[in-house]
Design a protein around this motif. Structure first.
Motif, PDB file in Angstrom:
ATOM      1  N   LYS A  89       0.853  -1.192   0.000  1.00 28.47           N
ATOM      2  CA  LYS A  89       0.000   0.000   0.000  1.00 28.47           C
ATOM      3  C   LYS A  89       0.888   1.241   0.000  1.00 28.47           C
ATOM      4  N   ALA A  90       0.304   2.381  -0.263  1.00 30.45           N
ATOM      5  CA  ALA A  90       1.091   3.609  -0.437  1.00 30.45           C
ATOM      6  C   ALA A  90       1.914   3.933   0.808  1.00 30.45           C
ATOM      7  N   ASP A  91       1.298   3.879   2.011  1.00 25.79           N
ATOM      8  CA  ASP A  91       2.039   4.210   3.228  1.00 25.79           C
ATOM      9  C   ASP A  91       3.095   3.144   3.536  1.00 25.79           C
ATOM     10  N   GLU A  92       2.793   1.883   3.211  1.00 25.96           N
ATOM     11  CA  GLU A  92       3.772   0.802   3.399  1.00 25.96           C
ATOM     12  C   GLU A  92       4.970   1.006   2.483  1.00 25.96           C
ATOM     13  N   ALA A  93       4.699   1.412   1.252  1.00 24.72           N
ATOM     14  CA  ALA A  93       5.771   1.616   0.276  1.00 24.72           C
ATOM     15  C   ALA A  93       6.696   2.751   0.710  1.00 24.72           C
ATOM     16  N   ARG A  94       6.117   3.814   1.259  1.00 23.01           N
ATOM     17  CA  ARG A  94       6.954   4.944   1.696  1.00 23.01           C
ATOM     18  C   ARG A  94       7.900   4.516   2.829  1.00 23.01           C
ATOM     19  N   GLU A  95       7.360   3.776   3.784  1.00 20.85           N
ATOM     20  CA  GLU A  95       8.189   3.325   4.898  1.00 20.85           C
ATOM     21  C   GLU A  95       9.231   2.312   4.419  1.00 20.85           C
ATOM     22  N   PHE A  96       8.822   1.446   3.485  1.00 16.06           N
ATOM     23  CA  PHE A  96       9.741   0.453   2.904  1.00 16.06           C
ATOM     24  C   PHE A  96      10.908   1.180   2.242  1.00 16.06           C
ATOM     25  N   GLU A  97      10.632   2.237   1.506  1.00 15.72           N
ATOM     26  CA  GLU A  97      11.682   2.980   0.809  1.00 15.72           C
ATOM     27  C   GLU A  97      12.642   3.657   1.782  1.00 15.72           C
ATOM     28  N   ARG A  98      12.107   4.162   2.903  1.00 20.78           N
ATOM     29  CA  ARG A  98      12.990   4.789   3.886  1.00 20.78           C
ATOM     30  C   ARG A  98      13.959   3.756   4.479  1.00 20.78           C
ATOM     31  N   LEU A  99      13.473   2.543   4.731  1.00 18.78           N
ATOM     32  CA  LEU A  99      14.354   1.490   5.231  1.00 18.78           C
ATOM     33  C   LEU A  99      15.317   1.030   4.142  1.00 18.78           C
ATOM     34  N   LEU A 100      14.838   0.999   2.927  1.00 16.47           N
ATOM     35  CA  LEU A 100      15.668   0.595   1.795  1.00 16.47           C
ATOM     36  C   LEU A 100      16.807   1.582   1.562  1.00 16.47           C
ATOM     37  N   ASN A 101      16.571   2.853   1.896  1.00 17.95           N
ATOM     38  CA  ASN A 101      17.570   3.904   1.686  1.00 17.95           C
ATOM     39  C   ASN A 101      18.335   4.249   2.965  1.00 17.95           C
ATOM     40  N   ALA A 102      18.122   3.458   4.016  1.00 16.49           N
ATOM     41  CA  ALA A 102      18.775   3.704   5.318  1.00 16.49           C
ATOM     42  C   ALA A 102      18.471   5.099   5.836  1.00 16.49           C
ATOM     43  N   GLU A 103      17.217   5.524   5.656  1.00 14.83           N
ATOM     44  CA  GLU A 103      16.789   6.844   6.119  1.00 14.83           C
ATOM     45  C   GLU A 103      15.707   6.753   7.191  1.00 14.83           C
ATOM     46  N   ALA A 104      15.360   5.542   7.606  1.00 10.62           N
ATOM     47  CA  ALA A 104      14.247   5.360   8.539  1.00 10.62           C
ATOM     48  C   ALA A 104      14.622   5.852   9.930  1.00 10.62           C
ATOM     49  N   PRO A 105      13.704   6.548  10.616  1.00 10.98           N
ATOM     50  CA  PRO A 105      13.949   6.929  12.011  1.00 10.98           C
ATOM     51  C   PRO A 105      13.895   5.692  12.917  1.00 10.98           C
ATOM     52  N   GLU A 106      14.267   5.874  14.152  1.00 13.90           N
ATOM     53  CA  GLU A 106      14.407   4.737  15.054  1.00 13.90           C
ATOM     54  C   GLU A 106      13.102   3.977  15.235  1.00 13.90           C
ATOM     55  N   GLU A 107      11.993   4.700  15.369  1.00 17.49           N
ATOM     56  CA  GLU A 107      10.722   4.010  15.620  1.00 17.49           C
ATOM     57  C   GLU A 107      10.299   3.129  14.438  1.00 17.49           C
ATOM     58  N   GLU A 108      10.698   3.484  13.217  1.00 17.44           N
ATOM     59  CA  GLU A 108      10.393   2.635  12.065  1.00 17.44           C
ATOM     60  C   GLU A 108      11.292   1.402  12.046  1.00 17.44           C
ATOM     61  N   CYS A 109      12.511   1.538  12.565  1.00 21.19           N
ATOM     62  CA  CYS A 109      13.386   0.362  12.695  1.00 21.19           C
ATOM     63  C   CYS A 109      12.821  -0.598  13.732  1.00 21.19           C
ATOM     64  N   TRP A 110      12.221  -0.062  14.805  1.00 21.17           N
ATOM     65  CA  TRP A 110      11.627  -0.920  15.835  1.00 21.17           C
ATOM     66  C   TRP A 110      10.622  -1.887  15.217  1.00 21.17           C
ATOM     67  N   ARG A 111       9.797  -1.394  14.320  1.00 17.50           N
ATOM     68  CA  ARG A 111       8.721  -2.237  13.780  1.00 17.50           C
ATOM     69  C   ARG A 111       9.068  -2.847  12.424  1.00 17.50           C
ATOM     70  N   SER A 112      10.328  -2.746  12.016  1.00 17.73           N
ATOM     71  CA  SER A 112      10.721  -3.173  10.671  1.00 17.73           C
ATOM     72  C   SER A 112      10.517  -4.671  10.457  1.00 17.73           C
ATOM     73  N   LEU A 113      10.950  -5.517  11.387  1.00 18.03           N
ATOM     74  CA  LEU A 113      10.815  -6.960  11.209  1.00 18.03           C
ATOM     75  C   LEU A 113       9.348  -7.374  11.237  1.00 18.03           C
ATOM     76  N   ARG A 114       8.605  -6.738  12.111  1.00 11.25           N
ATOM     77  CA  ARG A 114       7.158  -7.051  12.177  1.00 11.25           C
ATOM     78  C   ARG A 114       6.469  -6.688  10.866  1.00 11.25           C
ATOM     79  N   ASN A 115       6.749  -5.503  10.362  1.00 10.28           N
ATOM     80  CA  ASN A 115       6.081  -5.067   9.142  1.00 10.28           C
ATOM     81  C   ASN A 115       6.505  -5.896   7.934  1.00 10.28           C
ATOM     82  N   LEU A 116       7.813  -6.142   7.805  1.00 10.84           N
ATOM     83  CA  LEU A 116       8.278  -6.887   6.639  1.00 10.84           C
ATOM     84  C   LEU A 116       7.752  -8.320   6.656  1.00 10.84           C
TER      85      LEU A 116
END
Length: 559
Positions: free
Chosen positions: A133-160
Motif C-alpha cells: 500500500k502507499a504508506d507501506e511503500a513509503r516506509e519500505f523505501e525509507r528502510l531501503l535507503n537507510a533513512e528510517a527513524p528509530e521508531e520505524e526500525c523498531w517495527r521493521s521486522l514485524r512489518n516486513l
C-alpha cells in the motif's frame, strides 16, 4: 575421502557447492521444526557453528523458485519426512548483527539500520511488483535507503514479515544471528540502556504476538533475557550450553573429530587434540572447538586458533580494568585448578559491575570456562568451573601479560620485575612496583577503589611471567601460616622467594615502616620460607612489602 576444511565459509550453500568438508549438523533443522515453541534462542560461544546452522536452516526453509534439494541430499534432515514437508515453504528473514561492534550508540544505530537495509533490499520485489500500500511503500523505501527513524526500525521486522506473509500466503521464519554482539559493545562503551531499548522494541514487535510468524530462531553468546529484551515473550524457549536436547548441534563431538582428522587411527594425535581443543561440556557431552579443529586440519599444527579470531577487549575489561579477575579464584584457574561458583544463565550485564561472581557466568557462557559437577538447589545452579584446554589457558595468560606490560612499559621491564624478586633486590622491586602502581591505578578505576585487587594482579602477572620454571602461589600453607606470595622453583638449586604484602592500617594509625616491620616479623615467626627450603630452593629470599596508595616500600630480610 580427504576432508577439506571450509575455513571462513559460513554460508551453507557456498560450502556445499564448493565441495568443502561438512560435518553433518542438519539434524538441528529437524529438531527446530519439531519444537513446539515458536521462538528458540541458542546461546553458544563464538566460532561454534551458529551462523552455518542458521544458514542451513534458511536455505532449507526459504521459499524460492530455485530447487535447492541438491544442497541437502545425503544429509540427516533429508531422511526426515516431517522436515521435508517444510522444505522451501516459507519466506525467510535472515538478520545478522555479528559485525556491529561500535563504540557509540549513534554508530550502533547506523549499523543496525544498515543491516535492516540489506534485509529489505533482498525483498525489494515487494516494492517493484506494487505489492504494498502507499504508506507501506513509503516506509519500505525509507528502510531501503537507510533513512528510517528509530521508531520505524523498531517495527521493521514485524512489518516486513507481514508484507511477506501476505504476498506468499505463508507464515514467515525470522532468523537472527549474534543478536547480543551490539549489546556487549554497549556494555563495554557505556551505552547499554540505549542499545537494549532498541533491540527490546525490535524483538518485541517481530517475535511477540506476531501472527505472521512461523518460527523465530536467535543465536548469540549470552542469554540476556532478564535485560527485558524478551519481556513478555512467552513463546520463547532457551537451549543453553547446560541443556541436553541440542548438546551436539554446535561444535564437534569426539567421534566427529576423530573421523575428520584421522585421529581415530592415531591415539596420540587425539590426545594432543584433546589437550588443546577439547574440554567443553554442552549438556554433559564432550565437545571440541570446531574452528580450531578445522584450522588444525588446514595447517597440520596445534596452535591457538580460536582465541586469535577476535579481540579480547571485553575479557580484558572484566578481568583487569574492572578488577574482577584479580583474585585468588583466577589464580586457582590459571594454576589448572577449579573454583566453585553460582551459574546465572540469564546473565544481567549490569551485574558485572555489581556482583564479582557474575564474571564466572559470563566466562562460562563465552566458552572460557567449562562446568562440571552441576548442582541445582532451590532453583540455584552451582558448578565446579575450570579452564577447558590449553588454547583458552593461553588466552587468560595473554590478558595478564598485556596488563603487566602496560604497567611496566615493555617486556624488558617485566623481566626486570621478575629478576628483582628472584635476586631479592628490594630496591629495584620497590621502584618497579611503584611504576606499576602509578600507571595502573590511574588507568584502572576498579582497582583504584580497591588497591588490594591491583596488588593481587601483580601476583597473577608473576604467575604468568614465571610459567614453566616456577610455581607461583598466594595465601598458600607454609610453615605455621599462609604466605602472601610464594615463588617456588620446579628444579632444586634455583632461587625461590617468599613475599608478605601489607597495607598500613589507617584505623590504627600505622605507618608504612610499621607495616613493613609487621610483614618482616610475620615471615620469620611463621616460618614462611620452610616449603621453599624443603623443595631445595637456593637461595631463598624473604621480602617484606608495604603498599600505601601509589607508594611502595620493600625490604629483603637478612639470612
Amino acid at each position: 575421502m580427504h576432508f577439506v576444511p571450509p575455513i571462513g565459509i559460513s554460508d551453507f550453500r557456498d560450502l556445499r557447492e564448493a565441495g568443502a568438508g561438512y560435518v553433518d549438523k542438519t539434524a538441528f533443522i529437524s529438531r527446530v521444526l519439531a519444537e513446539p515453541a515458536q521462538v528458540l534462542l541458542f546461546p553458544r560461544p563464538r566460532r561454534f557453528g551458529k551462523t552455518l546452522n542458521l544458514s542451513a536452516l534458511s536455505y532449507f526453509l526459504e521459499k524460492t523458485t530455485e530447487d535447492l534439494s541438491h544442497l541437502f541430499h545425503g544429509l540427516d534432515v533429508w531422511s526426515d519426512p516431517a522436515a521435508r514437508a517444510r522444505f522451501q515453504q516459507h519466506p525467510v528473514l535472515f538478520v545478522s548483527f555479528k559485525d556491529i561492534k561500535a563504540s557509540s550508540y549513534d554508530l550502533t544505530f547506523r549499523g543496525v539500520r544498515g543491516v535492516l537495509q540489506a534485509v529489505f533490499r533482498r525483498h525489494r520485489y515487494l516494492l517493484e511488483e506494487a505489492a504494498l500500500k502507499a504508506d507501506e511503500a513509503r516506509e519500505f523505501e525509507r528502510l531501503l535507503n537507510a533513512e528510517a527513524p528509530e521508531e520505524e526500525c523498531w517495527r521493521s521486522l514485524r512489518n516486513l514479515s507481514g508484507y511477506l506473509a501476505r504476498y506468499h500466503q505463508q507464515k514467515v521464519v525470522i532468523l537472527i544471528d549474534e543478536y547480543d554482539t551490539p549489546i556487549q559493545a554497549g556494555f563495554l562503551h557505556g551505552f547499554l540502556d540505549d542499545v537494549v531499548q532498541l533491540f527490546r522494541n525490535m524483538f518485541s514487535a517481530g517475535l511477540k504476538d506476531n501472527t505472521d510468524l512461523f518460527k523465530g530462531v536467535l543465536t548469540g553468546v549470552l542469554r540476556v533475557s532478564r535485560e527485558s529484551l524478551f519481556s513478555g515473550l512467552n513463546n520463547l524457549i532457551v537451549h543453553s550450553i547446560l541443556g541436553e536436547q541440542h548438546a551436539a548441534s554446535f561444535g564437534f563431538t569426539e567421534p566427529e573429530v576423530a573421523a575428520i582428522t584421522g585421529a581415530d587411527a592415531q591415539p596420540e594425535r587425539l590426545d594432543e587434540l584433546r589437550a588443546w581443543y577439547d574440554g567443553y561440556l554442552f549438556g554433559g557431552r564432550v565437545i571440541y572447538n570446531p574452528w580450531s579443529i578445522l584450522n588444525y586440519i588446514h595447517t597440520g599444527k596445534v596452535m591457538p586458533y580460536w582465541v586469535n579470531t577476535s579481540s579480547n577487549d571485553l575479557i580484558y575489561d572484566l578481568l583487569v580494568r574492572r578488577g574482577m579477575g584479580l583474585s585468588h579464584d583466577m589464580e586457582r584457574l590459571l594454576s589448572g585448578g577449579a573454583i566453585e561458583a553460582r551459574i546465572d544463565e540469564g546473565l544481567v550485564l549490569r551485574d558485572l559491575d555489581q556482583r564479582a561472581d557474575a564474571v564466572w557466568s559470563f566466562l562460562l557462557l563465552a566458552g572460557y570456562l567449562k562446568p562440571s559437577g552441576l548442582r541445582v538447589t532451590m532453583g540455584v545452579v552451582e558448578a565446579s568451573l575450570s579452564v577447558p584446554n590449553l588454547e583458552v589457558m593461553l588466552a587468560f595468560k595473554d590478558v595478564f601479560q598485556i596488563w603487566l606490560s602496560r604497567g611496566l612499559t615493555d617486556r624488558q621491564h617485566v623481566e626486570a620485575l621478575v629478576r628483582s624478586v628472584l635476586r631479592g633486590d628490594a630496591e629495584q622491586l620497590e621502584a618497579l612496583l611503584e611504576r606499576l602502581l602509578v600507571t595502573m591505578m590511574s588507568f584502572q578505576d576498579a582497582a583504584g577503589r580497591e588497591p588490594e585487587k591491583l596488588y593481587h594482579g601483580f601476583i597473577l602477572g608473576l604467575l604468568v611471567a614465571l610459567e614453566g620454571r616456577y610455581e607461583v602461589r598466594s595465601n598458600r600453607e607454609s610453615g605455621f601460616g599462609r604466605a602472601d606470595v610464594l615463588v617456588r622453583p620446579k628444579q632444586p638449586g634455583q632461587p625461590g622467594a617468599v613475599l608478605e604484602l601489607k597495607v598500613p592500617s589507617r584505623r590504627r594509625g600505622e605507618t608504612p615502616e610499621q607495616a613493613l616491620d609487621a610483614a618482616a616479623r610475620q615471615i620469620r615467626e611463621r616460618g614462611y620460607a620452610a616449603e621453599l627450603r624443603a623443595a631445595g630452593a637456593s637461595p631463598v629470599h624473604e621480602i617484606a612489602v608495604a603498599f600505601d596508595g601509589k607508594r611502595v616500600w620493600a625490604r629483603t630480610l637478612e639470612a
